[in-house]
Scaffold this active site. Structure first.
Site, PDB file in Angstrom:
ATOM      1  CD  GLU A   1     -27.445  56.283  -1.577  1.00 26.56           C
ATOM      2  OE1 GLU A   1     -27.941  56.549  -0.465  1.00 26.56           O
ATOM      3  OE2 GLU A   1     -27.956  55.472  -2.373  1.00 26.56           O
TER       4      GLU A   1
ATOM      5  CD  GLU B   1     -26.193  50.709  -3.377  1.00 27.72           C
ATOM      6  OE1 GLU B   1     -27.364  50.933  -2.988  1.00 27.72           O
ATOM      7  OE2 GLU B   1     -25.194  50.941  -2.678  1.00 27.72           O
TER       8      GLU B   1
END
Length: 486
Positions: A138, A285
């Site tokens: 991220e 995820e």
């Protein structure tokens, strides 16, 4: 020169070298075929392994747990050498990661990238089946200052894989937060945040050129929490819906029965806006927390069980998404352990399927999905005391179970079958399970303010289950059954 005019010794030498060359070529082809055999042709569910855990078991113990639970794909947030050694010859496929704090060095130096590949990939592959490298995590939303180095780092690592002739076996990508996509619903209107266009355009070009997936961290839990009253809980949990509750994209008239599919399709539409249609979405995820603070009332064991169980079934059903029914994204479940060292809110420490000692936080309902995550419920689950709880706390919970909880505690009275050994821990386990069974093994009925856990061994027969971990944390992962009948 005619072969007949050569000395016999020379002819034998030529024949030997030719056969050796052919043998080597065949061996190489067989090796390549075996490597290709290791690649994934069908969608799967993997699991993330975070390490912000007190008393984390050793790498060898952890791999034993993975094998016991029939886990075939994992994602690490680093390239831990102990884990990579322990995974050797297990056939468990692993995504390794470049931590965000290493991006600067790798993105600035081809030599550093080559060294990283040599140290963390070449040294272990193919005995350890490394399938991909996640470069950062991220990055655009958590360390935006490193964003300009993201694609250069990926390209440098790819060049190192090419030099090692591993670029066809190991993919390179980077996981993104869902927040890089704006207006995600309806999916057909979704687009990448334009402030990141200078990064996303070359990134997608790289993924397209190398046949690598777009890695996305997608959490319907957060979508639901941020849009309560708009997004129904049922849609977030993959629960069966009536047609009136299905989400409909007004531009395409595609019906969405769950939030995850809508998030995946939003990623596909966002890539399409950049004219990329050949990159597959990999969900690195996804999950649901089993516990939260007062502001997180939907972080419950029941919802976590429902989401993760249904998500696993959804992936293994291979039904794709409304936009791409022919493509089912693989998903890495977040996560293996409750990471108790995480900072607040409470939910941050409660995404795991297991506690650090390998006992399940809750038991998934994934029957029909093979042997994956073997802690499946089969109507044979029980509730016992967790280790390390002080006697005063246990006594209060025991008193409640046998009193207001109306558990059947007759067998632990003096002179009865399960009175011995006469200590609060054994009596509490019996009482906790009596209450748990009385409540129909309902989610949340084996908690007792955090002092109980679910197991598969019946305490009503005065048996106790231990996952044997000695003082040196040598993980034996076998059942030690001690009978306490008088």
């Amino acid at each position: 020169m005619a072969l007949s005019k050569l000395p016999l010794s020379t002819i034998f030498f030529l024949l030997y070298t030719s056969l050796f060359t052919i043998s080597q070529a065949l061996s190489s082809k067989i090796a390549v075929a075996q490597i290709k055999d290791q690649q994934d042709n069908e969608p799967f569910v993997g699991i993330n392994i975070g390490v912000d855990v007190s008393n984390l078991m050793s790498a060898t113990e952890l791999v034993s747990l993975l094998q016991f639970q029939k886990v075939t794909h994992i994602r690490l947030y680093d390239a831990d050498p102990d884990m990579l050694k322990a995974l050797a010859k297990t056939k468990i496929r692993v995504i390794i990661s470049v931590p965000n704090n290493q991006l600067l060095a790798i993105g600035s130096s081809n030599a550093t990238a080559a060294s990283w590949i040599g140290k963390n990939v070449v040294a272990y592959y193919p005995q350890t089946v490394i399938t991909a490298i996640a470069v950062g995590d991220e990055v655009l939303t958590t360390v935006p200052s490193s964003a300009p180095l993201l694609v250069p780092a990926m390209e440098s690592l790819y060049s190192a894989l090419v030099a090692a002739n591993l670029h066809n076996q190991i993919k390179i990508s980077t996981p993104h937060s869902a927040s890089i996509i704006l207006d995600p619903f309806p999916p057909s209107q979704a687009f990448f945040n334009q402030s990141w266009s200078s990064v996303m355009q070359p990134l997608l070009q790289f993924l397209s050129k190398t046949g690598s997936p777009l890695m996305m961290n997608l959490y319907p839990y957060y979508v639901f929490m941020q849009n309560k009253g708009v997004v129904p809980l049922e849609n977030s949990l993959f629960k069966p819906l009536t047609p009136s509750k299905e989400m409909v994209d007004p531009n395409t008239l595609l019906h969405y029965t769950n939030v995850l599919d809508a998030m995946v399709d939003a990623a596909y539409y966002s890539m399409k806006n950049f004219n990329f249609t050949d990159v597959v979405v990999l969900v690195t995820e996804s999950g649901w927390p089993s516990k939260g603070d007062s502001k997180e009332p939907y972080a419950t064991i029941d919802n976590a069980d429902t989401y993760n169980s249904n998500m696993i079934k959804h992936v293994l059903d291979q039904s794709g998404t409304p936009l791409h029914p022919e493509i089912t994204s693989s998903v890495y479940l977040y996560e293996l352990f409750n990471e108790d060292l995480r900072s607040p809110p409470v939910s941050e420490a409660n995404w795991g399927l297991f506690y650090a000692n390998a006992t399940p936080v809750y038991l998934l309902h994934v029957s029909g999905s093979g042997t994956f995550l073997a802690n499946d419920t089969t109507n044979q689950t029980y509730c016992i005391v967790m280790d390390g709880v002080d006697s005063k706390t246990l006594q209060a919970a025991l008193d409640w179970a046998c009193g207001p909880g109306q558990a059947n505690c007759s067998e632990i009275q003096p002179g009865e079958n399960c009175y011995q050994p006469n200590n609060v821990k054994n009596h509490a386990s019996y009482a906790f399970d009596s209450y748990y069974q009385k409540e129909g093994r309902a989610a949340g009925s084996c908690d007792f303010k955090g002092v109980a856990m679910i197991t598969t061994t019946d305490p009503s027969k005065c048996f106790m289950l231990f996952f044997a971990i000695n003082n040196h944390r040598s993980f034996m992962f076998r059942l030690i059954l001690t009978e306490y009948r008088v």
